[in-house]
Design a protein around this motif. Structure first.
Motif, PDB file in Angstrom:
ATOM      1  N   GLY A  77      -1.028   0.147 -12.027  1.00 57.71           N
ATOM      2  CA  GLY A  77      -0.899  -1.198 -11.466  1.00 57.71           C
ATOM      3  C   GLY A  77       0.511  -1.377 -10.941  1.00 57.71           C
ATOM      4  N   PHE A  87       0.328  -6.815  -4.226  1.00 59.39           N
ATOM      5  CA  PHE A  87      -0.255  -7.026  -5.560  1.00 59.39           C
ATOM      6  C   PHE A  87      -1.770  -6.864  -5.512  1.00 59.39           C
ATOM      7  CE2 PHE A  87       3.774  -9.332  -6.559  1.00 59.39           C
ATOM      8  CZ  PHE A  87       4.114  -8.600  -7.685  1.00 59.39           C
ATOM      9  N   ASN A  91      -3.366  -3.954  -7.671  1.00 61.51           N
ATOM     10  CA  ASN A  91      -4.006  -4.389  -8.925  1.00 61.51           C
ATOM     11  C   ASN A  91      -5.493  -4.723  -8.783  1.00 61.51           C
ATOM     12  OD1 ASN A  91      -1.617  -4.090 -10.329  1.00 61.51           O
ATOM     13  ND2 ASN A  91      -0.948  -6.194  -9.947  1.00 61.51           N
ATOM     14  N   THR A  95      -8.602  -1.384  -8.820  1.00 62.88           N
ATOM     15  CA  THR A  95      -9.525  -1.611  -9.951  1.00 62.88           C
ATOM     16  C   THR A  95     -10.969  -1.548  -9.451  1.00 62.88           C
ATOM     17  OG1 THR A  95      -7.888  -2.960 -11.069  1.00 62.88           O
ATOM     18  CG2 THR A  95     -10.170  -3.273 -11.765  1.00 62.88           C
ATOM     19  N   SER A 115      -4.766  -5.790 -18.012  1.00 61.33           N
ATOM     20  CA  SER A 115      -4.349  -7.008 -17.325  1.00 61.33           C
ATOM     21  C   SER A 115      -2.959  -7.364 -17.839  1.00 61.33           C
ATOM     22  CB  SER A 115      -5.372  -8.114 -17.598  1.00 61.33           C
ATOM     23  OG  SER A 115      -4.988  -9.323 -16.991  1.00 61.33           O
ATOM     24  N   SER A 116      -2.670  -8.639 -18.009  1.00 60.37           N
ATOM     25  CA  SER A 116      -1.333  -9.053 -18.452  1.00 60.37           C
ATOM     26  C   SER A 116      -1.403 -10.495 -18.930  1.00 60.37           C
ATOM     27  CB  SER A 116      -0.376  -8.971 -17.264  1.00 60.37           C
ATOM     28  OG  SER A 116       0.798  -9.706 -17.520  1.00 60.37           O
ATOM     29  N   TYR A 141       1.748 -11.959  -8.970  1.00 61.20           N
ATOM     30  CA  TYR A 141       1.408 -10.891  -9.933  1.00 61.20           C
ATOM     31  C   TYR A 141       0.290 -11.372 -10.873  1.00 61.20           C
ATOM     32  CZ  TYR A 141       1.843  -7.841 -14.050  1.00 61.20           C
ATOM     33  OH  TYR A 141       1.575  -7.003 -15.113  1.00 61.20           O
ATOM     34  N   SER A 144      -3.012 -11.766  -9.184  1.00 61.37           N
ATOM     35  CA  SER A 144      -3.700 -10.480  -8.955  1.00 61.37           C
ATOM     36  C   SER A 144      -4.327  -9.963 -10.252  1.00 61.37           C
ATOM     37  CB  SER A 144      -2.741  -9.446  -8.355  1.00 61.37           C
ATOM     38  OG  SER A 144      -1.812  -8.988  -9.323  1.00 61.37           O
ATOM     39  N   LYS A 145      -3.730 -10.296 -11.386  1.00 60.02           N
ATOM     40  CA  LYS A 145      -4.308  -9.866 -12.667  1.00 60.02           C
ATOM     41  C   LYS A 145      -5.594 -10.663 -12.975  1.00 60.02           C
ATOM     42  CE  LYS A 145      -1.768  -6.449 -13.891  1.00 60.02           C
ATOM     43  NZ  LYS A 145      -2.362  -5.124 -14.115  1.00 60.02           N
ATOM     44  N   GLN A 148      -8.111  -9.081 -10.807  1.00 65.74           N
ATOM     45  CA  GLN A 148      -8.461  -7.766 -11.358  1.00 65.74           C
ATOM     46  C   GLN A 148      -9.502  -7.919 -12.471  1.00 65.74           C
ATOM     47  OE1 GLN A 148      -5.527  -6.043 -14.039  1.00 65.74           O
ATOM     48  NE2 GLN A 148      -6.054  -3.972 -13.374  1.00 65.74           N
TER      49      GLN A 148
END
Ligand code: NAP
Length: 329
Positions: A77, A87, A91, A95, A115-116, A141, A144-145, A148
């Motif tokens: 990522g 991003f 990401n 995926t 992910s985050s 960011y 985008s997670k 994802q």
């Protein structure tokens, strides 16, 4: 026929990915690394890993590589790119390629998606976010997670996946939180603003153990887990612990929020105009001035047996030793 688990790791040469590779080898897995021809392989050298240099752009190539896979740990990522499109590409699109390729592999037991905490956004002082919190990312960011995670969930009828959301990760080989250690080494403990700020941090070794638990647990398909520290940290405490680990006397500098935003503004200009890799841009200035980045990992503790085993004191000490050994500090 071998009864080893066959595990694939994307982003295997990166910080988190390379530690996961080490852990999977220790666990007796047959480990395959998805890298690209340009990847720096320094953290994989001399290890019992089968390399696939196909990268993540071609579903067809990925499908060929994944032949016989039991587990896919999708770690690759991007955390720092100048554009929103960057991003999305790094990401979200990657995926989708991984999930699409995995959906054609009969032997797959699970895909682990990295992910985050950025997907949920921040908390208030004394509070936390957990798996029931609304998704309120504050920057591209984090957005985008979120996207994802949605891609992985769209494939749930074809491929079983589990999502993990780490907070900040530190440990040997890290180049991001390293900036904090460098500042301490220069004699400065930097605090963002005058009000307290809280956060979770996780040592990479604890994180990869949690990732393994999340991927291999029989009941965790379709679930999401935060994998953070039990402890709640603030910048002052982290500065003190790092100063002790380095045996350095430090000056504490409190930078007012407006100064952070000014630095972020100029960082943004340099990043947008020249593509420079800056420590602070507009989004990161906003991120570091938020009150709390603490996440609650109780669900992972209860359902997976996940726990923080490395205290911040031990973790900082061994990380500093590693940076010194490598000549980074
Ligand atoms: N580090 C943290 O504090 C943290 C916190 C929360 C979540 N995460 C997540 O954890 C994951 C790993 O982060 P990290 O800190 O280990 O980052 P990292 O050290 O920068 O590693 C990123 C890895 O992803 C690969 N990659 C990036 N773009 C790619 C592409 N287009 N095609 C193929 N490979 C690509 C990189 O390969 P190359 O070397 O070839 O570029 C590298 O192996 C990311 O998904 C990140 O969002 C990290």
């Amino acid at each position: 026929m071998s009864n080893k688990d066959i595990s694939f790791v994307t982003g295997a040469n990166g910080f988190v990915g390379s530690h996961l590779v080490d852990y999977l080898i220790e666990k007796g897995n047959e480990v395959h690394a998805i890298v690209r021809p340009t990847s720096n392989l320094q953290w994989l050298e001399g290890k019992d890993v089968i390399l696939h240099t196909c990268g993540l752009n071609s579903v067809e190539d990925l499908q060929k590589s994944f032949d016989g896979a039991h587990y896919i740990y999708h770690i690759a990522g991007v955390v720092k790119v100048p554009t929103k499109e960057g991003f999305i590409k790094g990401n979200v699109d990657m995926t989708r390629n991984v999930m699409e390729a995995a959906s054609h592999i009969q032997t797959i037991k699970r895909v682990l998606i990295t992910s985050s905490m950025a997907a949920t956004g921040y908390a208030e002082i004394g509070g936390d976010v957990d798996e029931s919190s609304p998704l309120r990312p504050i920057e591209p960011y984090g957005e985008s997670k979120v996207a994802q995670e949605k891609v992985a969930q769209e494939y749930s009828d074809r491929v079983a996946s589990t999502i993990v959301r780490p907070p900040g990760v530190y440990g040997p080989r890290d180049t991001e939180i390293f900036a904090f250690f460098k500042a301490i080494n220069s004699g400065f403990s930097v605090m963002m603003g005058f009000k307290p700020k809280e956060m979770s941090l996780i040592h990479v070794r604890d994180l990869v153990q949690g990732m393994y638990q999340a991927a291999t647990n029989e009941n965790s398909a379709g679930e999401i887990y935060f994998l953070g520290s039990l402890e709640r940290y603030d910048w002052k405490q982290l500065g003190e612990v790092a100063s002790v680990a380095m045996n350095k006397k430090t000056w504490t500098i409190k930078i007012p929020h407006f100064v952070i935003f000014i630095i972020g503004f100029f960082g943004q200009l340099l990043e947008s105009a020249f593509g420079m890799d800056v420590a602070l841009n507009k989004d990161r200035a906003y991120r570091v001035t938020r009150p709390s980045w603490y996440c609650n990992s109780a669900k992972a503790a209860k359902e997976l047996g996940f726990k923080q085993t490395i205290s911040i004191e031990e973790g900082f000490k061994s990380t500093v030793e590693w940076y010194k050994e490598k000549g980074w500090l």
